[in-house]
Design an enzyme around this catalytic site. Structure first.
Site, PDB file in Angstrom:
ATOM      1  N   HIS A  57       0.838  -1.211   0.000  1.00 51.61           N
ATOM      2  CA  HIS A  57       0.000   0.000   0.000  1.00 51.61           C
ATOM      3  C   HIS A  57       0.865   1.250   0.000  1.00 51.61           C
ATOM      4  CE1 HIS A  57      -3.951   2.017   1.029  1.00 51.61           C
ATOM      5  NE2 HIS A  57      -3.071   3.008   1.101  1.00 51.61           N
ATOM      6  N   HIS A  59       1.455   5.455  -2.010  1.00 50.39           N
ATOM      7  CA  HIS A  59       0.968   6.548  -2.882  1.00 50.39           C
ATOM      8  C   HIS A  59       2.168   7.195  -3.557  1.00 50.39           C
ATOM      9  CE1 HIS A  59      -3.228   6.578  -1.388  1.00 50.39           C
ATOM     10  NE2 HIS A  59      -2.647   6.023  -0.335  1.00 50.39           N
ATOM     11  N   GLN A 152      -9.645   9.490  -4.807  1.00 47.64           N
ATOM     12  CA  GLN A 152      -9.333  10.100  -3.509  1.00 47.64           C
ATOM     13  C   GLN A 152     -10.496  10.915  -2.926  1.00 47.64           C
ATOM     14  OE1 GLN A 152      -5.958  10.751  -1.400  1.00 47.64           O
ATOM     15  NE2 GLN A 152      -7.882  10.868  -0.268  1.00 47.64           N
ATOM     16  N   HIS A 210      -9.318   1.763   0.165  1.00 47.18           N
ATOM     17  CA  HIS A 210      -9.166   2.433   1.448  1.00 47.18           C
ATOM     18  C   HIS A 210     -10.508   2.251   2.138  1.00 47.18           C
ATOM     19  CE1 HIS A 210      -5.787   4.273  -0.583  1.00 47.18           C
ATOM     20  NE2 HIS A 210      -5.424   4.907   0.502  1.00 47.18           N
ATOM     21  N   GLU A 213     -11.037   4.099   7.098  1.00 50.04           N
ATOM     22  CA  GLU A 213      -9.856   4.755   7.679  1.00 50.04           C
ATOM     23  C   GLU A 213     -10.356   5.904   8.554  1.00 50.04           C
ATOM     24  OE1 GLU A 213      -7.059   6.405   4.910  1.00 50.04           O
ATOM     25  OE2 GLU A 213      -5.520   6.712   6.440  1.00 50.04           O
ATOM     26  N   ASP A 309       2.418   3.235   2.917  1.00 48.63           N
ATOM     27  CA  ASP A 309       1.362   4.220   2.652  1.00 48.63           C
ATOM     28  C   ASP A 309       1.923   5.548   2.143  1.00 48.63           C
ATOM     29  OD1 ASP A 309      -1.135   5.309   2.383  1.00 48.63           O
ATOM     30  OD2 ASP A 309      -1.664   5.264   4.502  1.00 48.63           O
ATOM     31  N   TRP A 315       0.434  13.700   4.148  1.00 46.79           N
ATOM     32  CA  TRP A 315      -0.036  12.945   5.303  1.00 46.79           C
ATOM     33  C   TRP A 315       1.067  12.556   6.271  1.00 46.79           C
ATOM     34  CZ3 TRP A 315      -1.761  12.338   0.306  1.00 46.79           C
ATOM     35  CH2 TRP A 315      -3.098  12.671   0.085  1.00 46.79           C
TER      36      TRP A 315
HETATM   37 ZN   LIG Z   1      -3.442   5.061   1.316  1.00 46.48          ZN
END
Ligand SMILES: [Zn+2]
Length: 425
Positions: A57, A59, A152, A210, A213, A309, A315
Protein backbone atom coordinates in the site's frame (compact mmCIF):
# COMPACT_ATOMS: atom_id res chain seq x y z
CA UNK A 1 27.81 -22.48 -16.00
CA UNK A 2 25.23 -20.84 -13.74
CA UNK A 3 25.22 -17.07 -13.21
CA UNK A 4 25.07 -16.74 -9.44
CA UNK A 5 25.70 -18.91 -6.42
CA UNK A 6 24.95 -17.72 -2.89
CA UNK A 7 26.72 -19.87 -0.28
CA UNK A 8 25.78 -20.47 3.35
CA UNK A 9 22.64 -18.37 3.75
CA UNK A 10 19.94 -18.48 6.40
CA UNK A 11 16.39 -18.34 5.01
CA UNK A 12 13.40 -16.65 6.72
CA UNK A 13 11.85 -20.07 7.49
CA UNK A 14 14.88 -20.93 9.67
CA UNK A 15 16.85 -23.19 7.31
CA UNK A 16 20.59 -22.55 7.71
CA UNK A 17 23.68 -23.33 5.65
CA UNK A 18 21.66 -23.06 2.45
CA UNK A 19 23.10 -22.43 -1.03
CA UNK A 20 21.02 -20.78 -3.77
CA UNK A 21 21.96 -21.28 -7.43
CA UNK A 22 20.56 -19.05 -10.20
CA UNK A 23 20.76 -19.11 -13.98
CA UNK A 24 18.99 -17.08 -16.67
CA UNK A 25 17.25 -14.96 -14.05
CA UNK A 26 15.66 -17.91 -12.23
CA UNK A 27 16.50 -19.94 -9.16
CA UNK A 28 17.53 -23.44 -10.24
CA UNK A 29 18.47 -25.04 -6.92
CA UNK A 30 18.12 -24.36 -3.17
CA UNK A 31 20.03 -26.89 -1.06
CA UNK A 32 22.98 -27.45 1.24
CA UNK A 33 26.44 -27.71 -0.37
CA UNK A 34 25.38 -27.40 -4.01
CA UNK A 35 28.05 -28.91 -6.26
CA UNK A 36 28.16 -26.32 -9.03
CA UNK A 37 30.16 -23.38 -10.28
CA UNK A 38 28.80 -19.94 -11.16
CA UNK A 39 30.13 -16.77 -12.75
CA UNK A 40 29.63 -14.99 -9.42
CA UNK A 41 29.78 -16.59 -5.99
CA UNK A 42 28.77 -14.75 -2.80
CA UNK A 43 29.53 -16.02 0.69
CA UNK A 44 26.50 -15.07 2.80
CA UNK A 45 28.38 -16.00 5.98
CA UNK A 46 25.22 -17.37 7.63
CA UNK A 47 23.32 -14.12 7.17
CA UNK A 48 19.64 -13.86 6.24
CA UNK A 49 18.72 -14.14 2.56
CA UNK A 50 15.12 -13.05 2.13
CA UNK A 51 12.82 -12.64 -0.86
CA UNK A 52 12.49 -8.92 -1.58
CA UNK A 53 10.36 -6.62 0.53
CA UNK A 54 6.92 -5.89 -0.92
CA UNK A 55 4.87 -2.78 -0.11
CA UNK A 56 1.17 -3.60 -0.44
CA UNK A 57 0.00 0.00 0.00
CA UNK A 58 1.66 3.18 -1.21
CA UNK A 59 0.97 6.55 -2.88
CA UNK A 60 3.63 7.19 -5.49
CA UNK A 61 1.85 10.22 -6.97
CA UNK A 62 2.11 12.25 -3.76
CA UNK A 63 5.44 11.01 -2.46
CA UNK A 64 8.26 13.52 -1.81
CA UNK A 65 5.90 16.51 -2.02
CA UNK A 66 6.26 17.32 1.68
CA UNK A 67 5.87 21.07 2.24
CA UNK A 68 4.15 21.67 -1.12
CA UNK A 69 2.37 24.04 -0.93
CA UNK A 70 2.48 23.89 2.90
CA UNK A 71 2.69 21.31 5.68
CA UNK A 72 -0.17 19.51 7.40
CA UNK A 73 -0.45 21.33 10.75
CA UNK A 74 -3.21 19.27 12.38
CA UNK A 75 -1.73 15.91 11.33
CA UNK A 76 -5.19 14.62 10.42
CA UNK A 77 -6.28 12.60 7.38
CA UNK A 78 -8.80 15.28 6.47
CA UNK A 79 -6.26 18.14 6.40
CA UNK A 80 -4.00 15.86 4.34
CA UNK A 81 -6.78 15.31 1.78
CA UNK A 82 -7.51 19.08 1.69
CA UNK A 83 -3.81 19.86 1.25
CA UNK A 84 -3.49 17.31 -1.56
CA UNK A 85 -6.53 19.01 -3.15
CA UNK A 86 -4.61 22.32 -3.10
CA UNK A 87 -1.55 20.74 -4.66
CA UNK A 88 -3.32 18.66 -7.32
CA UNK A 89 -4.09 21.43 -9.83
CA UNK A 90 -0.43 22.52 -9.67
CA UNK A 91 1.00 19.07 -10.39
CA UNK A 92 3.29 18.82 -13.40
CA UNK A 93 3.71 15.45 -15.06
CA UNK A 94 7.51 15.64 -15.28
CA UNK A 95 7.79 16.45 -11.60
CA UNK A 96 5.51 13.53 -10.61
CA UNK A 97 7.62 11.17 -12.74
CA UNK A 98 10.86 12.50 -11.30
CA UNK A 99 9.71 12.16 -7.68
CA UNK A 100 8.30 8.67 -8.28
CA UNK A 101 11.52 7.50 -9.92
CA UNK A 102 13.55 8.97 -7.06
CA UNK A 103 11.39 7.03 -4.61
CA UNK A 104 11.83 3.82 -6.63
CA UNK A 105 15.62 4.31 -6.34
CA UNK A 106 15.22 4.55 -2.56
CA UNK A 107 13.10 1.39 -2.68
CA UNK A 108 15.66 -0.65 -4.64
CA UNK A 109 18.40 0.44 -2.23
CA UNK A 110 16.23 -0.93 0.59
CA UNK A 111 15.53 -4.25 -1.16
CA UNK A 112 11.91 -3.22 -1.82
CA UNK A 113 11.24 -4.59 -5.31
CA UNK A 114 7.43 -4.61 -5.56
CA UNK A 115 5.02 -1.78 -4.75
CA UNK A 116 1.25 -1.50 -5.05
CA UNK A 117 0.62 2.22 -5.50
CA UNK A 118 -2.72 3.94 -5.46
CA UNK A 119 -3.00 6.75 -8.01
CA UNK A 120 -5.58 9.51 -7.63
CA UNK A 121 -8.06 9.51 -10.54
CA UNK A 122 -10.13 12.52 -9.43
CA UNK A 123 -8.10 15.00 -11.49
CA UNK A 124 -9.86 14.90 -14.89
CA UNK A 125 -6.51 15.42 -16.63
CA UNK A 126 -5.42 12.01 -15.27
CA UNK A 127 -1.96 13.50 -15.24
CA UNK A 128 -0.75 11.40 -12.31
CA UNK A 129 -2.13 8.26 -13.99
CA UNK A 130 -0.15 8.99 -17.15
CA UNK A 131 2.94 9.78 -15.10
CA UNK A 132 2.79 6.55 -13.07
CA UNK A 133 2.02 4.38 -16.13
CA UNK A 134 5.22 5.81 -17.60
CA UNK A 135 7.09 5.10 -14.36
CA UNK A 136 5.72 1.52 -14.27
CA UNK A 137 7.31 0.84 -17.68
CA UNK A 138 10.52 2.59 -16.78
CA UNK A 139 11.14 0.61 -13.57
CA UNK A 140 9.93 -2.74 -14.96
CA UNK A 141 13.46 -4.22 -15.29
CA UNK A 142 14.04 -3.89 -11.55
CA UNK A 143 10.76 -3.20 -9.71
CA UNK A 144 7.17 -4.51 -10.01
CA UNK A 145 4.83 -1.55 -9.80
CA UNK A 146 1.11 -2.29 -9.56
CA UNK A 147 -1.31 0.64 -9.85
CA UNK A 148 -4.70 1.10 -8.20
CA UNK A 149 -7.27 3.53 -9.63
CA UNK A 150 -8.00 5.50 -6.47
CA UNK A 151 -10.83 8.05 -6.37
CA UNK A 152 -9.33 10.10 -3.51
CA UNK A 153 -12.29 12.52 -3.28
CA UNK A 154 -14.93 9.75 -3.42
CA UNK A 155 -16.13 7.98 -6.55
CA UNK A 156 -19.71 9.19 -5.98
CA UNK A 157 -18.94 12.43 -4.14
CA UNK A 158 -16.50 13.79 -6.74
CA UNK A 159 -18.04 14.81 -10.04
CA UNK A 160 -16.80 12.71 -12.95
CA UNK A 161 -14.72 10.42 -10.75
CA UNK A 162 -16.46 7.23 -11.88
CA UNK A 163 -15.77 8.00 -15.54
CA UNK A 164 -12.19 8.98 -14.72
CA UNK A 165 -11.72 5.70 -12.87
CA UNK A 166 -13.00 3.71 -15.86
CA UNK A 167 -10.72 5.69 -18.18
CA UNK A 168 -7.74 5.01 -15.92
CA UNK A 169 -8.47 1.26 -16.03
CA UNK A 170 -8.74 1.43 -19.82
CA UNK A 171 -5.39 3.21 -19.94
CA UNK A 172 -3.76 0.26 -18.14
CA UNK A 173 -4.17 0.85 -14.41
CA UNK A 174 -4.35 -2.60 -12.81
CA UNK A 175 -6.61 -2.56 -9.73
CA UNK A 176 -9.96 -0.98 -8.71
CA UNK A 177 -9.72 1.30 -5.66
CA UNK A 178 -12.23 3.19 -3.51
CA UNK A 179 -12.72 5.24 -0.35
CA UNK A 180 -16.23 4.51 1.01
CA UNK A 181 -15.71 6.31 4.35
CA UNK A 182 -15.08 9.58 2.49
CA UNK A 183 -18.40 9.47 0.61
CA UNK A 184 -21.05 11.81 2.06
CA UNK A 185 -23.11 9.23 3.93
CA UNK A 186 -22.83 5.63 5.12
CA UNK A 187 -25.39 4.77 2.42
CA UNK A 188 -23.29 6.36 -0.32
CA UNK A 189 -20.22 4.61 1.04
CA UNK A 190 -21.94 1.22 0.79
CA UNK A 191 -23.21 2.07 -2.71
CA UNK A 192 -19.69 3.02 -3.82
CA UNK A 193 -18.40 -0.36 -2.64
CA UNK A 194 -21.10 -2.14 -4.67
CA UNK A 195 -20.49 -0.09 -7.84
CA UNK A 196 -16.72 -0.53 -7.68
CA UNK A 197 -16.84 -4.28 -6.96
CA UNK A 198 -19.21 -4.72 -9.91
CA UNK A 199 -16.72 -2.96 -12.19
CA UNK A 200 -13.95 -5.23 -10.91
CA UNK A 201 -16.07 -8.35 -11.45
CA UNK A 202 -16.98 -7.30 -14.99
CA UNK A 203 -13.40 -6.50 -15.92
CA UNK A 204 -11.68 -9.31 -14.03
CA UNK A 205 -9.72 -6.89 -11.83
CA UNK A 206 -8.37 -7.07 -8.30
CA UNK A 207 -9.88 -4.68 -5.74
CA UNK A 208 -8.08 -2.68 -3.04
CA UNK A 209 -10.11 -0.07 -1.18
CA UNK A 210 -9.17 2.43 1.45
CA UNK A 211 -11.80 1.17 3.83
CA UNK A 212 -12.96 2.60 7.16
CA UNK A 213 -9.86 4.76 7.68
CA UNK A 214 -11.53 6.47 10.60
CA UNK A 215 -11.88 6.17 14.38
CA UNK A 216 -15.66 5.91 14.02
CA UNK A 217 -16.61 2.44 15.34
CA UNK A 218 -19.78 2.56 13.24
CA UNK A 219 -17.86 2.82 9.95
CA UNK A 220 -18.62 -0.69 8.72
CA UNK A 221 -17.83 -0.62 5.01
CA UNK A 222 -15.57 -3.65 5.43
CA UNK A 223 -18.77 -5.64 6.06
CA UNK A 224 -20.20 -4.48 2.72
CA UNK A 225 -16.87 -5.11 0.99
CA UNK A 226 -16.81 -8.70 2.27
CA UNK A 227 -20.45 -9.28 1.34
CA UNK A 228 -20.01 -7.87 -2.19
CA UNK A 229 -16.86 -9.98 -2.59
CA UNK A 230 -18.92 -13.10 -1.90
CA UNK A 231 -21.91 -12.03 -3.99
CA UNK A 232 -19.72 -11.35 -7.04
CA UNK A 233 -17.40 -14.36 -6.62
CA UNK A 234 -14.33 -12.20 -6.03
CA UNK A 235 -12.91 -14.35 -3.20
CA UNK A 236 -9.12 -14.04 -2.93
CA UNK A 237 -9.06 -10.94 -5.15
CA UNK A 238 -10.13 -8.20 -2.73
CA UNK A 239 -8.19 -6.22 -0.13
CA UNK A 240 -9.41 -3.85 2.56
CA UNK A 241 -6.74 -1.24 3.31
CA UNK A 242 -6.46 0.47 6.72
CA UNK A 243 -9.67 -0.91 8.37
CA UNK A 244 -8.83 1.33 11.33
CA UNK A 245 -12.43 1.60 12.55
CA UNK A 246 -12.09 -2.06 13.58
CA UNK A 247 -9.76 -0.84 16.33
CA UNK A 248 -12.65 1.04 17.93
CA UNK A 249 -15.48 -1.37 17.17
CA UNK A 250 -17.51 -3.25 19.71
CA UNK A 251 -15.93 -6.66 20.42
CA UNK A 252 -19.16 -8.56 19.89
CA UNK A 253 -19.64 -7.04 16.45
CA UNK A 254 -16.03 -7.88 15.52
CA UNK A 255 -16.57 -11.49 16.61
CA UNK A 256 -19.18 -11.68 13.84
CA UNK A 257 -17.29 -9.54 11.32
CA UNK A 258 -13.96 -11.42 11.22
CA UNK A 259 -15.55 -14.74 10.20
CA UNK A 260 -17.31 -12.90 7.36
CA UNK A 261 -13.95 -11.46 6.19
CA UNK A 262 -12.46 -14.98 6.33
CA UNK A 263 -15.39 -16.50 4.46
CA UNK A 264 -15.05 -13.86 1.71
CA UNK A 265 -11.29 -14.40 1.40
CA UNK A 266 -10.72 -10.65 1.80
CA UNK A 267 -7.14 -9.62 2.67
CA UNK A 268 -6.18 -6.73 4.94
CA UNK A 269 -3.45 -4.11 4.80
CA UNK A 270 -2.56 -2.11 7.90
CA UNK A 271 -0.29 0.91 7.56
CA UNK A 272 1.32 1.16 11.00
CA UNK A 273 3.32 4.39 10.57
CA UNK A 274 0.38 6.30 9.18
CA UNK A 275 -2.30 4.71 11.35
CA UNK A 276 -0.43 5.50 14.57
CA UNK A 277 0.26 9.07 13.36
CA UNK A 278 -3.18 9.95 11.95
CA UNK A 279 -5.72 8.01 14.01
CA UNK A 280 -6.79 9.06 17.49
CA UNK A 281 -6.29 12.76 16.68
CA UNK A 282 -9.74 13.67 18.00
CA UNK A 283 -9.09 11.86 21.30
CA UNK A 284 -7.87 13.51 24.49
CA UNK A 285 -6.62 10.78 26.86
CA UNK A 286 -6.50 7.86 26.57
CA UNK A 287 -5.63 8.13 22.86
CA UNK A 288 -6.54 5.22 20.64
CA UNK A 289 -3.82 3.61 18.53
CA UNK A 290 -6.12 3.25 15.56
CA UNK A 291 -4.44 0.33 13.82
CA UNK A 292 -6.72 -2.52 12.78
CA UNK A 293 -6.79 -5.81 14.73
CA UNK A 294 -3.77 -7.39 13.09
CA UNK A 295 -3.07 -10.39 15.39
CA UNK A 296 -6.77 -11.30 15.56
CA UNK A 297 -7.13 -11.15 11.76
CA UNK A 298 -3.97 -13.22 11.30
CA UNK A 299 -5.12 -15.79 13.88
CA UNK A 300 -8.40 -16.18 11.98
CA UNK A 301 -6.47 -16.93 8.77
CA UNK A 302 -6.75 -13.57 6.98
CA UNK A 303 -3.74 -12.59 4.86
CA UNK A 304 -2.48 -9.38 6.46
CA UNK A 305 0.27 -7.13 5.09
CA UNK A 306 1.82 -3.93 6.38
CA UNK A 307 2.10 -1.02 3.95
CA UNK A 308 4.24 2.12 4.06
CA UNK A 309 1.36 4.22 2.65
CA UNK A 310 3.13 7.59 2.61
CA UNK A 311 6.65 9.02 2.52
CA UNK A 312 7.18 12.79 2.80
CA UNK A 313 3.77 13.89 1.54
CA UNK A 314 0.67 15.75 2.83
CA UNK A 315 -0.04 12.95 5.30
CA UNK A 316 3.39 11.97 6.61
CA UNK A 317 6.66 13.87 6.92
CA UNK A 318 9.02 10.93 7.40
CA UNK A 319 9.94 7.56 5.88
CA UNK A 320 12.60 6.21 3.53
CA UNK A 321 11.19 3.10 1.76
CA UNK A 322 12.31 0.97 4.70
CA UNK A 323 9.77 -1.85 5.10
CA UNK A 324 11.64 -3.06 8.19
CA UNK A 325 10.81 0.26 9.84
CA UNK A 326 7.16 -0.27 8.84
CA UNK A 327 7.09 -3.81 10.27
CA UNK A 328 8.90 -2.76 13.45
CA UNK A 329 6.28 -0.07 14.06
CA UNK A 330 3.53 -2.61 13.31
CA UNK A 331 4.76 -5.07 15.89
CA UNK A 332 4.98 -2.35 18.54
CA UNK A 333 1.52 -0.92 17.84
CA UNK A 334 -0.04 -4.41 17.79
CA UNK A 335 1.88 -5.74 20.81
CA UNK A 336 3.16 -8.56 18.57
CA UNK A 337 6.35 -9.20 20.52
CA UNK A 338 6.56 -13.01 20.79
CA UNK A 339 9.09 -14.69 18.48
CA UNK A 340 6.29 -16.12 16.31
CA UNK A 341 4.49 -12.78 16.15
CA UNK A 342 7.62 -10.86 15.19
CA UNK A 343 8.26 -13.37 12.41
CA UNK A 344 4.64 -12.87 11.29
CA UNK A 345 5.37 -9.12 11.09
CA UNK A 346 8.36 -9.87 8.84
CA UNK A 347 6.01 -11.96 6.65
CA UNK A 348 3.64 -8.96 6.51
CA UNK A 349 6.21 -6.99 4.49
CA UNK A 350 7.37 -9.93 2.37
CA UNK A 351 5.37 -13.07 1.58
CA UNK A 352 1.90 -11.86 2.72
CA UNK A 353 2.21 -8.67 0.70
CA UNK A 354 3.35 -10.67 -2.33
CA UNK A 355 0.22 -12.83 -2.01
CA UNK A 356 -2.01 -9.75 -1.89
CA UNK A 357 -0.42 -8.38 -5.08
CA UNK A 358 -0.76 -11.82 -6.76
CA UNK A 359 2.96 -11.55 -7.56
CA UNK A 360 4.23 -14.18 -9.94
CA UNK A 361 7.40 -16.18 -9.21
CA UNK A 362 7.97 -14.75 -5.72
CA UNK A 363 10.00 -16.64 -3.09
CA UNK A 364 13.26 -18.49 -2.68
CA UNK A 365 12.54 -21.83 -4.37
CA UNK A 366 13.51 -23.53 -7.65
CA UNK A 367 11.70 -22.05 -10.64
CA UNK A 368 11.06 -18.68 -8.96
CA UNK A 369 12.66 -15.46 -10.13
CA UNK A 370 16.15 -14.93 -8.69
CA UNK A 371 15.09 -11.91 -6.63
CA UNK A 372 16.46 -11.77 -3.09
CA UNK A 373 18.12 -9.55 -0.52
CA UNK A 374 21.10 -10.35 1.69
CA UNK A 375 20.66 -8.66 5.07
CA UNK A 376 23.18 -7.83 7.76
CA UNK A 377 21.25 -9.96 10.24
CA UNK A 378 21.02 -13.58 11.22
CA UNK A 379 17.23 -14.00 11.21
CA UNK A 380 14.00 -12.03 10.65
CA UNK A 381 13.76 -10.88 14.28
CA UNK A 382 17.30 -9.51 14.20
CA UNK A 383 16.51 -7.86 10.86
CA UNK A 384 13.58 -6.07 12.52
CA UNK A 385 15.57 -5.09 15.59
CA UNK A 386 18.39 -3.57 13.54
CA UNK A 387 16.40 -2.32 10.50
CA UNK A 388 19.22 -4.38 9.00
CA UNK A 389 21.41 -3.04 6.22
CA UNK A 390 20.61 -4.46 2.80
CA UNK A 391 24.09 -5.69 1.93
CA UNK A 392 23.14 -6.92 -1.55
CA UNK A 393 19.91 -6.72 -3.56
CA UNK A 394 19.44 -9.08 -6.52
CA UNK A 395 16.82 -8.88 -9.25
CA UNK A 396 16.70 -11.75 -11.74
CA UNK A 397 20.09 -12.88 -10.50
CA UNK A 398 21.65 -9.48 -11.18
CA UNK A 399 23.06 -7.27 -8.41
CA UNK A 400 20.97 -4.06 -8.48
CA UNK A 401 22.04 -2.44 -5.19
CA UNK A 402 24.59 -2.91 -2.43
CA UNK A 403 25.38 -1.15 0.83
CA UNK A 404 28.41 -1.38 3.07
CA UNK A 405 27.76 -3.10 6.41
CA UNK A 406 26.74 -0.82 9.27
CA UNK A 407 29.59 -0.86 11.80
CA UNK A 408 31.07 1.53 14.30
CA UNK A 409 34.78 1.79 14.94
CA UNK A 410 35.40 2.03 18.67
CA UNK A 411 38.21 4.02 20.23
CA UNK A 412 38.16 2.34 23.62
CA UNK A 413 41.24 0.74 25.12
CA UNK A 414 40.91 -2.98 25.68
CA UNK A 415 37.70 -3.31 23.65
CA UNK A 416 37.31 -4.86 20.18
CA UNK A 417 37.76 -2.16 17.53
CA UNK A 418 34.51 -2.78 15.65
CA UNK A 419 30.90 -3.26 16.72
CA UNK A 420 27.96 -4.13 14.42
CA UNK A 421 25.05 -4.77 16.85
CA UNK A 422 24.35 -8.32 15.63
CA UNK A 423 23.77 -10.92 18.35
CA UNK A 424 27.09 -12.28 19.65
CA UNK A 425 27.62 -15.84 18.32
ZN1 LIG B 1 -3.44 5.06 1.32
Amino acid sequence: MADLLIRNATLPDGRTGVDVLAADGRIVNVARAIDAAAATTVDAGGRLLTPPFVDAHFHLDSTLTYGLPRVNESGTLLEGIALWGELKPQLMQDAVVERALAYCDWAVGRGLLAIRSHVDVCDPRLLAVEALLHVREKVKPYLDLQLVAFPQDGVLRSKGALDNLKRALAMGVDVVGGIPHFERTMGDGARSVRVLCEIAAEEGRLVDMHCDETDDPHSRHIETLALETERLGLQGRVTGSHLTSMHSMDNYYVSKLIPLIVEAGVSAVANPLINIAIQGRHDTYPKRRGMTRVPELMAAGVTVAFGHDCVMDPWYALGSADMLEVAAMGLHVAHMTSQAEMRACFDAVTVNAARILHLDGYGIAPGRRADFVLLQARDPVEALRLRATRLMVFRGGRLVAESPPAVATLHLDGRPPRVDWTRPA
